[in-house]
Design a protein around this motif. Structure first.
Motif, PDB file in Angstrom:
ATOM      1  N   LEU A  49       0.825  -1.210   0.000  1.00 39.04           N
ATOM      2  CA  LEU A  49       0.000   0.000   0.000  1.00 39.04           C
ATOM      3  C   LEU A  49       0.863   1.265   0.000  1.00 39.04           C
ATOM      4  O   LEU A  49       1.882   1.352   0.680  1.00 39.04           O
ATOM      5  N   GLU A  53      -4.035   4.669   0.118  1.00 35.84           N
ATOM      6  CA  GLU A  53      -4.625   3.457  -0.427  1.00 35.84           C
ATOM      7  C   GLU A  53      -5.210   2.570   0.661  1.00 35.84           C
ATOM      8  O   GLU A  53      -4.850   2.661   1.836  1.00 35.84           O
ATOM      9  N   SER A  91      -5.168  -0.393   5.683  1.00 35.98           N
ATOM     10  CA  SER A  91      -5.483   0.971   5.277  1.00 35.98           C
ATOM     11  C   SER A  91      -4.340   1.932   5.547  1.00 35.98           C
ATOM     12  O   SER A  91      -3.698   1.870   6.597  1.00 35.98           O
ATOM     13  N   ASN A  93      -5.376   5.145   4.719  1.00 33.97           N
ATOM     14  CA  ASN A  93      -6.302   6.246   4.453  1.00 33.97           C
ATOM     15  C   ASN A  93      -7.206   6.373   5.686  1.00 33.97           C
ATOM     16  O   ASN A  93      -8.005   5.492   5.977  1.00 33.97           O
ATOM     17  N   VAL A 113      -6.588  -3.385  -4.217  1.00 29.22           N
ATOM     18  CA  VAL A 113      -5.837  -2.244  -3.699  1.00 29.22           C
ATOM     19  C   VAL A 113      -6.272  -1.017  -4.498  1.00 29.22           C
ATOM     20  O   VAL A 113      -6.216  -1.014  -5.727  1.00 29.22           O
ATOM     21  N   VAL A 114      -6.715   0.028  -3.778  1.00 26.78           N
ATOM     22  CA  VAL A 114      -7.261   1.190  -4.470  1.00 26.78           C
ATOM     23  C   VAL A 114      -7.084   2.429  -3.609  1.00 26.78           C
ATOM     24  O   VAL A 114      -7.019   2.344  -2.379  1.00 26.78           O
ATOM     25  N   ASN A 115      -6.995   3.580  -4.263  1.00 26.97           N
ATOM     26  CA  ASN A 115      -6.960   4.864  -3.574  1.00 26.97           C
ATOM     27  C   ASN A 115      -8.324   5.534  -3.747  1.00 26.97           C
ATOM     28  O   ASN A 115      -8.640   6.007  -4.843  1.00 26.97           O
ATOM     29  N   TRP A 119      -9.926   7.668  -7.002  1.00 28.16           N
ATOM     30  CA  TRP A 119     -11.051   6.953  -7.628  1.00 28.16           C
ATOM     31  C   TRP A 119     -12.207   7.910  -7.897  1.00 28.16           C
ATOM     32  O   TRP A 119     -12.919   7.802  -8.889  1.00 28.16           O
TER      33      TRP A 119
END
Length: 352
Positions: A49, A53, A91, A93, A113-115, A119
């Motif tokens: 991460l 993210e 996390s 975030n 895995v994403v921000n 997004w």
């Protein structure tokens, strides 16, 4: 020395760098109904991460009619699209803490895995924290409190703009979107008529959801059903299915009627598109407003729809059913079942 026991999500966090996601990749465009052989399930190593993210683990995955239509346009191989409710297991975030649940268009995959911050600026729907709706299931984040719920909320009110006392007709009325549209119509004081694919579904619409009339389109005469169910003719039509039934409904509309075109599920699996009676004369002489829409048009108002649907749910004004399939390995079977109309209400897959 006493042993230390950690909750599952803490263990996952400690060892997240060893997690490999599984995902569905479409390798062959659909011919007729989707088939398992159209897909491959592949593994994907996840990166560490970065700031902002999160790492999520899927809890529920969605199957929806649009998936069948949208995948035709993609160059293959292509990761399968779709929404999910997932738990945050790691996390970086602060707005998305470990242990919370989110909804997002992550596709048919087990881990992501994403921000969420970046997004929001993409073409996708926003990533949202799923509210605590207990004793209702978290899967409502994919249905009544997710994309289908907002499709009904915005599509009916922003496109059809129904007025109290008007008549609304809904096709695909027992599905996730259609059943919700009809209930909102009743909340707004309208007469609501639905078309669905079985007598059992029609009984559910009338007795449980409060539709004024519901008809089995497979066995009824559509024109006769409209005369019976909509004696004052049709003011608003929420079209989920397309095809000949839509032509007949538009022919039965009042002058200046409004049509919200949400989908055309009746032909998604047809290798050759069906020929139907032309609808332009009805549109012209009745001066109808016909407008197609995608729900992400209202992505900047997403919380408005979710919060209002949640309010109506808590007030007992909205009801729901779900068709729950089980197992990540059964995603294709669930998609096919939904396209065949096996579901009343929202179709979802519980991953484990």
């Amino acid at each position: 020395m006493a042993k230390i026991f950690y909750p599952n999500f803490i263990i996952k966090r400690l060892f997240s760098n060893k997690i490999q996601a599984q995902k569905y990749v479409l390798t062959k465009h659909f011919q007729g109904e989707p088939k398992r052989s159209d897909f491959q399930i592949v593994e994907e190593k996840l990166p560490d991460l970065k700031d902002g993210e999160i790492l999520t683990e899927a809890e529920y995955l969605s199957v929806d009619p649009y998936m069948r239509a949208y995948m035709i346009a993609y160059k293959l191989p292509k990761d399968m699209i779709g929404g999910q409710v997932a738990q945050v297991i790691e996390s970086r975030n602060e707005k998305f803490p470990v242990g919370s649940y989110v909804s997002g268009e992550f596709g048919w995959r087990t881990h992501t895995v994403v921000n969420p911050n970046t997004w929001k600026t993409s073409k996708f729907l926003p990533i949202n924290i799923v509210p605590d709706v207990s004793p209702h299931p978290l899967s409502l984040g994919l249905g009544l409190l997710g994309m289908p719920g907002n499709t009904a909320y915005f599509g009916l009110q922003e496109i059809c703009k129904p007025k109290e006392g008007e008549t609304i007709v809904v096709t695909g009325a027992a599905g996730a979107v259609g059943s919700h549209v009809g209930q909102i119509g009743k909340i707004l004081g309208c007469r609501v008529v639905g078309f669905a694919g079985s007598d059992e579904k029609c009984e559910y619409l009338e007795k449980e959801l409060g539709f004024d009339r519901a008809f089995n389109y497979k066995t009824c005469n559509i024109s006769a059903a409209l005369k019976e169910g909509a004696p004052n003719r049709v003011d608003c039509y929420f079209d989920n299915v397309g095809g000949e039934i839509s032509t007949k409904i538009m022919t039965a509309m009042n002058k200046f009627g409004r049509v919200a075109v949400c989908g055309s599920i009746s032909s998604y699996n047809d290798p050759i598109l069906p020929k139907v009676t032309i609808v332009q004369p009805a549109i012209v002489f009745k001066e109808l407003k016909v407008e197609g829409f995608l729900v992400n048009r209202w992505s900047d108002r997403w919380d408005e729809g979710v919060n209002m649907n949640l309010k109506w749910l808590n007030e007992g004004k909205l009801k729901y059913q779900e068709k729950v399939y089980h197992g990540f390995e059964n995603m294709v079977d669930a998609l096919v079942g939904m396209l065949r109309g096996e579901n009343t209400g929202k179709a979802v897959v519980k991953v484990k």
